[in-house]
Design an enzyme around this catalytic site. Structure first.
Site, PDB file in Angstrom:
ATOM      1  CE1 TYR A 186      46.363  66.278  49.768  1.00 12.39           C
ATOM      2  CE2 TYR A 186      45.146  66.482  47.881  1.00 12.39           C
ATOM      3  CZ  TYR A 186      46.038  66.270  48.551  1.00 12.39           C
ATOM      4  OH  TYR A 186      47.160  66.197  47.545  1.00 12.39           O
ATOM      5  CD  GLU A 225      53.601  11.851  27.496  1.00 10.85           C
ATOM      6  OE1 GLU A 225      52.522  12.606  27.291  1.00 10.85           O
ATOM      7  OE2 GLU A 225      53.955  11.908  28.827  1.00 10.85           O
ATOM      8  CB  ALA A 263      59.160  27.203  32.601  1.00 14.54           C
ATOM      9  CG  HIS A 295      20.475  61.575  52.419  1.00 11.83           C
ATOM     10  ND1 HIS A 295      19.265  61.071  52.713  1.00 11.83           N
ATOM     11  CD2 HIS A 295      20.479  62.586  53.318  1.00 11.83           C
ATOM     12  CE1 HIS A 295      18.541  61.821  53.373  1.00 11.83           C
ATOM     13  NE2 HIS A 295      19.366  62.801  53.670  1.00 11.83           N
ATOM     14  CE1 TYR A 299      53.779  19.430  35.033  1.00 12.68           C
ATOM     15  CE2 TYR A 299      52.379  18.073  37.201  1.00 12.68           C
ATOM     16  CZ  TYR A 299      53.507  18.296  35.899  1.00 12.68           C
ATOM     17  OH  TYR A 299      53.907  17.037  35.496  1.00 12.68           O
ATOM     18  CG  ASN A 349      46.541  24.086  28.154  1.00  8.51           C
ATOM     19  OD1 ASN A 349      47.951  24.399  28.500  1.00  8.51           O
ATOM     20  ND2 ASN A 349      45.981  22.871  28.118  1.00  8.51           N
ATOM     21  CB  SER A 405      21.290  69.889  54.356  1.00  5.45           C
ATOM     22  OG  SER A 405      20.629  68.800  55.080  1.00  5.45           O
TER      23      SER A 405
END
EC number: 2.7.7.23
Length: 456
Positions: free
Chosen positions: A387, A154, A13, A363, A103, A227, A405
């Site tokens: 396309y 704590e 959270a 290539h 966590y 953090n 080529s």
């Protein structure tokens, strides 16, 4: 040891102010995967019956990122401490199951350590994950009497004597669901922070005569939280170092382990060699004797035995059979497939295309939506024009074709077996077997022609 059914609560959270980011902290990535996903995966691997995710800030972003996970979402509208977060999830706890608390910003916790914690939890008691630090400043201290855990204090609430204790709480614990609900209901916020501490349940359990067993992780990095971005980058290097070490010990030759990133899963054969600055993403399989040059990126691909990928090549969602050679500076996009002995050289791009056995594109070529047979030579500058601005079409080239080529193949088009396409040709119609196709304008020559001169 036979374990009870277990569910997992993941606290996620927090806003992560020190990350200086619009993303919730737990959605920042480590090794290509969000921190919280690392924790979810560990919970699932442990066999969790349910995974409850307690969230607050950035709930919509979290739900979008984790939409494919089977999670029970628990809202913590106000961030009033870890105990308060667990109180929000408590209505979902079954009395006869164990509850494991994890966590979302502690991403490197291992399944092995969690299983040891689960196995060590005494009947009716609490399993607690602790570590000893040379400098425990800022962490909750583990208090003991005659060696037995009695509580957690704590740092802000600790006396000077208690602050000398080096054993600290990691925040990870496991207890029975019914017990957890009873202890959570007794929590108060009578402390320096005005918050509800989950750690207070340790003292409540001790007062009831319940046993609290402390277990230590295999590595300190397993319980390090994030953090800020500096801490995240440090954990990234710890993780990558561990992965590189495993690969080296398994026989993979990493030329410089400090310059290798694994962001997924790597399955490999024998005598694999990987040069510097290579990134492996997703699920990648490397066969025997594969060589990967410097600066390559390989993602979700299968590379067959004896393949060689030259430097600065990108391979994504591709499949290479044995003895293929790729690059340098080649790009295989999703759907690229190379059959045995095929060659793709520098500045060649493939997408949704198959290159047959022994075929070569040396290539400066684009092969898209193409099916190319065996022993085909693709000349420099060849383009499959797949396309038309709205739809994509396929190019089919038979075995033993020679493509000169600077050829353009305007799909849909089929080139028959053994055909030859002259250099500079634009192919707009099908070509029959063993035919020569040429579409160049006849060459004109003007004798004595002089170039224009610039006006001064």
């Amino acid at each position: 040891m036979l374990n009870n059914a277990m569910s997992v609560v993941i606290l996620a959270a927090g806003k992560g102010t020190r990350m200086y980011s619009d993303l919730p902290k737990v959605l920042h990535t480590l090794a290509g995967k969000t921190m919280v996903q690392h924790v979810i995966d560990a919970a699932n691997e442990l066999g969790a019956a349910h995974v409850h995710l307690v969230y607050g800030h950035g709930g919509d972003l979290l739900k979008q990122a984790l939409k494919n996970d089977n999670l029970n979402w628990v809202l913590q509208a106000e961030q009033l401490g870890t105990g308060h977060a667990m109180q929000q999830a408590a209505p979902f706890f079954a009395d006869d199951e164990d509850i494991l608390m994890l966590y979302g910003d502690v991403p490197l916790i291992s399944v092995e350590t969690l299983q040891r914690l689960r196995d060590a939890k005494p009947q009716g008691g609490i399993g607690l994950l602790t570590v000893k630090l040379d400098d425990p400043t800022g962490y909750g201290r583990i208090t003991r009497e005659n060696g037995k855990v009695t509580g957690i204090v704590e740092h802000k609430d600790a006396t000077d004597e208690q602050r000398q204790i080096q054993e600290i709480n990691t925040g990870i614990l496991i207890a029975n669901g019914a017990d957890m609900k009873r202890w959570l209901a007794k929590l108060t916020n009578n402390n320096a922070q005005g918050e509800y501490y989950i750690t207070d349940i340790i003292a409540l359990a001790y007062q009831e005569g319940r046993e609290i067993v402390a277990v230590h992780p295999q590595r300190l990095s397993e319980v390090e939280g994030v953090n800020n971005r500096l801490q995240l980058s440090r954990l990234e290097r710890v993780y990558q170092s561990e992965q590189a070490e495993k690969l080296l010990l398994a026989g993979v030759m990493l030329r410089d382990p400090a310059r290798f990133d694994l962001r997924g899963t790597l399955t490999h054969g024998r005598d694999v060699e990987i040069d510097t600055n290579v990134i492996i993403e997703g699920n990648v399989t490397l066969g025997h004797r594969v060589k990967i040059g410097a600066g390559c990126v390989i993602k979700n691909s299968v590379i067959g035995d004896d393949c060689e990928i030259s430097p600065y090549t990108v391979v994504e969602d591709a499949n290479l059979a044995a003895a293929c050679t790729i690059g340098p500076f080649a790009r295989l996009r999703p759907g690229a497939e190379l059959l045995e002995g095929a060659h793709v050289g520098n500045f060649v791009e493939m997408k949704k295309a198959r290159l047959g056995k022994g075929s070569k594109a040396g290539h400066l070529t684009y092969l898209g939506d193409a099916e190319i047979g065996d022993n085909v030579n693709i000349g420099a500058g060849t383009i499959t024009c797949n396309y038309d601005g709205a739809n994509k079409f396929k190019t089919i080239i038979g075995d033993d074709v020679f493509v000169g080529s600077d050829t353009q193949l305007v799909a849909p088009v089929t080139v028959g077996k053994g055909a030859t396409i002259a250099a500079g040709t634009t192919v707009t119609r099908n070509i029959g077997e063993n035919a020569l196709a040429i579409s160049r304008v006849p060459q004109a020559q003007k004798e004595g022609w002089r170039r224009p001169v610039k006006k001064k």
